[in-house]
Design a protein around this motif. Structure first.
Motif, PDB file in Angstrom:
ATOM      1  N   GLU A 102      26.531  29.847  31.037  1.00 17.71           N
ATOM      2  CA  GLU A 102      26.445  28.566  30.972  1.00 17.71           C
ATOM      3  C   GLU A 102      26.180  27.593  29.861  1.00 17.71           C
ATOM      4  O   GLU A 102      26.571  26.804  29.608  1.00 17.71           O
ATOM      5  CB  GLU A 102      25.125  28.108  32.177  1.00 17.71           C
ATOM      6  N   GLU A 103      25.410  28.429  28.804  1.00 19.54           N
ATOM      7  CA  GLU A 103      25.006  28.107  27.688  1.00 19.54           C
ATOM      8  C   GLU A 103      26.445  27.933  26.838  1.00 19.54           C
ATOM      9  O   GLU A 103      26.307  26.900  25.951  1.00 19.54           O
ATOM     10  CB  GLU A 103      23.944  28.823  26.729  1.00 19.54           C
ATOM     11  N   GLU A 153      33.759  32.256  37.102  1.00 22.28           N
ATOM     12  CA  GLU A 153      34.036  32.295  38.489  1.00 22.28           C
ATOM     13  C   GLU A 153      35.332  32.118  38.964  1.00 22.28           C
ATOM     14  O   GLU A 153      35.763  32.620  40.016  1.00 22.28           O
ATOM     15  CB  GLU A 153      33.077  30.871  38.810  1.00 22.28           C
ATOM     16  N   GLU A 154      36.072  31.593  38.204  1.00 28.25           N
ATOM     17  CA  GLU A 154      37.380  31.365  38.766  1.00 28.25           C
ATOM     18  C   GLU A 154      38.380  32.907  38.468  1.00 28.25           C
ATOM     19  O   GLU A 154      38.933  33.095  39.434  1.00 28.25           O
ATOM     20  CB  GLU A 154      38.361  30.282  37.432  1.00 28.25           C
ATOM     21  N   SER A 190      39.849  34.729  41.764  1.00 30.75           N
ATOM     22  CA  SER A 190      41.306  35.577  41.656  1.00 30.75           C
ATOM     23  C   SER A 190      41.045  37.075  42.098  1.00 30.75           C
ATOM     24  O   SER A 190      41.945  37.701  42.959  1.00 30.75           O
ATOM     25  CB  SER A 190      41.763  35.148  40.336  1.00 30.75           C
ATOM     26  N   LEU A 191      40.261  37.686  41.353  1.00 27.44           N
ATOM     27  CA  LEU A 191      40.133  39.265  41.553  1.00 27.44           C
ATOM     28  C   LEU A 191      39.768  39.495  42.924  1.00 27.44           C
ATOM     29  O   LEU A 191      40.061  40.557  43.487  1.00 27.44           O
ATOM     30  CB  LEU A 191      39.061  39.508  40.470  1.00 27.44           C
ATOM     31  N   SER A 192      38.996  38.529  43.464  1.00 29.46           N
ATOM     32  CA  SER A 192      38.416  39.011  44.861  1.00 29.46           C
ATOM     33  C   SER A 192      39.518  39.085  45.806  1.00 29.46           C
ATOM     34  O   SER A 192      39.531  39.502  47.053  1.00 29.46           O
ATOM     35  CB  SER A 192      37.453  38.094  45.356  1.00 29.46           C
TER      36      SER A 192
END
Length: 97
Positions: free
Chosen positions: A24-25, A33-34, A38-40
């Motif tokens: 996040e920083e 997350e993207e 995709s990997l999921s």
């Protein structure tokens, strides 16, 4: 073994929180997350066969990209041979040109 597994995983959630904060920083959390989304969607598939290039003499001299091209050609040849009811070498010869 159960105790070992429990001890081994007890740090995963705190570690995930630390990594999430760091991402996040750096404004990179959305990237991860993207990529995870995709990997999921990737599903394991058993290989259909051993690579066809393993049957080609001297193929081990080729670099990975060339092996991939050779494999694609051999798969095409195999499919065409099955459709035509010919042996693969009649569709595309075995001899290099």
């Amino acid at each position: 073994m159960v105790e070992y597994a429990a001890m081994d995983t007890m740090y995963l959630i705190p570690l995930a929180r630390m990594l999430e904060k760091e991402l996040e920083e750096k404004s990179r959390l959305s990237w991860v997350e993207e990529e995870c989304l995709s990997l999921s969607k990737v599903r394991f598939a058993l290989p259909r066969h051993n690579p066809l290039y393993l049957k080609v003499k001297e193929a081990f001299h080729l670099d990975p990209r060339s092996l991939a091209v050779l494999e694609a050609l051999l798969e095409f040849r195999e499919a065409q041979a099955q459709r035509s009811d010919f042996p693969p070498f009649k569709v595309l010869g075995n001899e290099p040109s």
